[in-house]
Design a protein around this motif. Sequence first.
Motif, PDB file in Angstrom:
ATOM      1  N   MET A   1       0.851  -1.196   0.000  1.00 15.26           N
ATOM      2  CA  MET A   1       0.000   0.000   0.000  1.00 15.26           C
ATOM      3  C   MET A   1       0.881   1.239   0.000  1.00 15.26           C
ATOM      4  SD  MET A   1      -2.872  -0.923   2.869  1.00 15.26           S
ATOM      5  CE  MET A   1      -3.977   0.412   2.430  1.00 15.26           C
ATOM      6  N   ALA A   2       0.383   2.301  -0.628  1.00 17.91           N
ATOM      7  CA  ALA A   2       1.092   3.586  -0.577  1.00 17.91           C
ATOM      8  C   ALA A   2       0.077   4.663  -0.223  1.00 17.91           C
ATOM      9  CB  ALA A   2       1.758   3.895  -1.907  1.00 17.91           C
ATOM     10  N   PHE A   3       0.534   5.650   0.538  1.00 20.35           N
ATOM     11  CA  PHE A   3      -0.365   6.610   1.189  1.00 20.35           C
ATOM     12  C   PHE A   3      -0.082   8.027   0.673  1.00 20.35           C
ATOM     13  CE2 PHE A   3      -2.122   3.690   4.283  1.00 20.35           C
ATOM     14  CZ  PHE A   3      -1.246   2.622   4.133  1.00 20.35           C
ATOM     15  N   PHE A   4      -1.153   8.684   0.214  1.00 22.31           N
ATOM     16  CA  PHE A   4      -1.027  10.029  -0.364  1.00 22.31           C
ATOM     17  C   PHE A   4      -2.093  10.947   0.223  1.00 22.31           C
ATOM     18  CE2 PHE A   4       0.971   7.228  -3.380  1.00 22.31           C
ATOM     19  CZ  PHE A   4       2.056   7.945  -3.867  1.00 22.31           C
ATOM     20  N   GLY A   5      -1.791  12.247   0.253  1.00 17.11           N
ATOM     21  CA  GLY A   5      -2.728  13.217   0.806  1.00 17.11           C
ATOM     22  C   GLY A   5      -3.605  13.839  -0.275  1.00 17.11           C
ATOM     23  N   GLU A   6      -4.842  14.126   0.094  1.00 17.33           N
ATOM     24  CA  GLU A   6      -5.745  14.830  -0.821  1.00 17.33           C
ATOM     25  C   GLU A   6      -5.310  16.280  -1.014  1.00 17.33           C
ATOM     26  OE1 GLU A   6      -9.694  14.422   0.733  1.00 17.33           O
ATOM     27  OE2 GLU A   6      -9.979  12.454  -0.210  1.00 17.33           O
ATOM     28  N   LYS A   7      -4.438  16.762  -0.156  1.00 14.22           N
ATOM     29  CA  LYS A   7      -3.895  18.118  -0.298  1.00 14.22           C
ATOM     30  C   LYS A   7      -3.377  18.345  -1.719  1.00 14.22           C
ATOM     31  CE  LYS A   7      -1.183  21.784   0.604  1.00 14.22           C
ATOM     32  NZ  LYS A   7      -0.072  21.583  -0.260  1.00 14.22           N
ATOM     33  N   ASP A   8      -2.677  17.323  -2.256  1.00 14.53           N
ATOM     34  CA  ASP A   8      -2.157  17.381  -3.629  1.00 14.53           C
ATOM     35  C   ASP A   8      -3.090  16.537  -4.491  1.00 14.53           C
ATOM     36  OD1 ASP A   8       0.700  18.722  -3.268  1.00 14.53           O
ATOM     37  OD2 ASP A   8       0.336  17.389  -1.576  1.00 14.53           O
ATOM     38  N   PHE A   9      -4.279  17.082  -4.736  1.00 16.33           N
ATOM     39  CA  PHE A   9      -5.357  16.261  -5.298  1.00 16.33           C
ATOM     40  C   PHE A   9      -5.044  15.797  -6.722  1.00 16.33           C
ATOM     41  CE2 PHE A   9      -9.554  15.289  -6.969  1.00 16.33           C
ATOM     42  CZ  PHE A   9     -10.066  14.520  -5.936  1.00 16.33           C
ATOM     43  N   GLN A  10      -4.499  16.691  -7.536  1.00 15.94           N
ATOM     44  CA  GLN A  10      -4.185  16.307  -8.916  1.00 15.94           C
ATOM     45  C   GLN A  10      -3.105  15.228  -8.923  1.00 15.94           C
ATOM     46  OE1 GLN A  10      -2.854  19.582 -11.345  1.00 15.94           O
ATOM     47  NE2 GLN A  10      -3.104  18.444 -13.260  1.00 15.94           N
ATOM     48  N   GLN A  11      -2.117  15.394  -8.057  1.00 15.56           N
ATOM     49  CA  GLN A  11      -1.060  14.377  -7.921  1.00 15.56           C
ATOM     50  C   GLN A  11      -1.660  13.030  -7.534  1.00 15.56           C
ATOM     51  OE1 GLN A  11       2.761  15.100  -5.755  1.00 15.56           O
ATOM     52  NE2 GLN A  11       1.757  14.036  -4.097  1.00 15.56           N
ATOM     53  N   LEU A  12      -2.562  13.040  -6.548  1.00 12.80           N
ATOM     54  CA  LEU A  12      -3.206  11.810  -6.092  1.00 12.80           C
ATOM     55  C   LEU A  12      -3.929  11.116  -7.243  1.00 12.80           C
ATOM     56  CD1 LEU A  12      -4.464   9.887  -3.948  1.00 12.80           C
ATOM     57  CD2 LEU A  12      -6.222  11.651  -3.596  1.00 12.80           C
ATOM     58  N   ARG A  13      -4.716  11.880  -7.992  1.00 10.91           N
ATOM     59  CA  ARG A  13      -5.463  11.265  -9.097  1.00 10.91           C
ATOM     60  C   ARG A  13      -4.515  10.721 -10.172  1.00 10.91           C
ATOM     61  NH1 ARG A  13      -8.895  10.325  -6.134  1.00 10.91           N
ATOM     62  NH2 ARG A  13     -10.953  11.272  -6.041  1.00 10.91           N
ATOM     63  N   ILE A  14      -3.444  11.458 -10.445  1.00 12.05           N
ATOM     64  CA  ILE A  14      -2.487  10.996 -11.463  1.00 12.05           C
ATOM     65  C   ILE A  14      -1.834   9.689 -11.015  1.00 12.05           C
ATOM     66  CG2 ILE A  14      -0.231  11.552 -12.501  1.00 12.05           C
ATOM     67  CD1 ILE A  14      -1.306  14.450 -12.813  1.00 12.05           C
ATOM     68  N   ILE A  15      -1.466   9.596  -9.754  1.00 10.76           N
ATOM     69  CA  ILE A  15      -0.852   8.354  -9.250  1.00 10.76           C
ATOM     70  C   ILE A  15      -1.856   7.201  -9.361  1.00 10.76           C
ATOM     71  CG2 ILE A  15       0.148   7.194  -7.227  1.00 10.76           C
ATOM     72  CD1 ILE A  15       1.903   9.469  -8.423  1.00 10.76           C
ATOM     73  N   GLU A  16      -3.102   7.463  -8.983  1.00  8.86           N
ATOM     74  CA  GLU A  16      -4.122   6.404  -9.087  1.00  8.86           C
ATOM     75  C   GLU A  16      -4.288   5.956 -10.535  1.00  8.86           C
ATOM     76  OE1 GLU A  16      -7.018   7.551  -5.326  1.00  8.86           O
ATOM     77  OE2 GLU A  16      -7.351   8.506  -7.263  1.00  8.86           O
ATOM     78  N   HIS A  17      -4.328   6.912 -11.455  1.00  2.00           N
ATOM     79  CA  HIS A  17      -4.465   6.549 -12.871  1.00  2.00           C
ATOM     80  C   HIS A  17      -3.231   5.790 -13.352  1.00  2.00           C
ATOM     81  CE1 HIS A  17      -8.287   8.394 -14.114  1.00  2.00           C
ATOM     82  NE2 HIS A  17      -8.017   9.350 -13.251  1.00  2.00           N
TER      83      HIS A  17
END
Length: 291
Positions: free
Chosen positions: A149-165
């Motif tokens: 598992m890897a953990f990311f903050g919603e603070k960097d929302f675009q980054q989070l979505r890009i990593i998920e994609h």
Amino acid sequence: MRPPVVVSDPAVLADRLHAWRSVGSSVGLVPTMGNLHEGHLGLVRSAAASVRHVIVSIFVNPTQFGPNEDFARYPRTLEHDLAQLTGSGCDLVWAPSVATMYPLGPGQGFGVSVPAELGNILCGDARPGHFDGVASVVLRLFNQVGPDMAFFGEKDFQQLRIIEHMVNDLSLSVRIKALPTVRETDGLAMSSRNGYLDSGQRRQAPLLHRVLSQCVARLDAGQDWTAVQTEGLAELATAGFDVDYLALCDAETLAGPDPRRPMRLLVAARLGSTRLIDNLAVQPRGTVGTS
Ligand code: AMP
């Protein structure tokens, strides 16, 4: 309590991971650039509750900074970070050198090219190549650590979505866990860059969150987005913010909003030379909920 062990040698990391893996232990990764605050520590605590061993990576990634950005002056505070991590549930800090991370040189080796519709919008518009740098370093970290598992903050929302994609598109075997933005008591999203603000700017900075909250309330009340955006932009400009964008997007695809689907309101604005970002959830029209 002792601070977590710091590892910079990939062979030592591999040995430690092998030992954990050989007894079937799960591993979580929290990627960071250091200068840790409560936002980061929340990710670490969530990781510790979900997996057996937690690795926090600390690496100020040169490939995600533009030529005129703050790479050189970005705060590097390893001693402080280790003190923060003591007792947090972090077992190991992975702190690779630039040469370890980029054997062919930063920006010279293989890398991830983020699709334009995700990577060239919002922050990617003002920061060309930024998300290619982010995705490339995160993929390298995933390959080095092989986390469950890897953990990311919603603070960097675009980054989070890009990593998920990226995880989905490249069939990476890691589960991404997202955690809400941790804020100061006045609403300002915690960020390593808040330390750049002078005292006057620091007093102004929470307005970013207040304006976002007001925009969400107006949207929830059924007001038209264009009118809401115009008012929000005017309020920020009056307070001295130089706004890069105030945008309403689909919360999953980051494309234009469909009012029947979850949306996200995102902002990036400068106070002096400091660029701040923030975002809030916007519920689909016709539903009741909080953001
Ligand atoms: P950074 O060190 O800024 O690259 O951030 C590392 C991770 O911490 C990223 O997943 C960020 O989204 C997350 N993060 C940073 N600030 C916050 C915050 N205020 N609340 C929640 N997560 C955060």
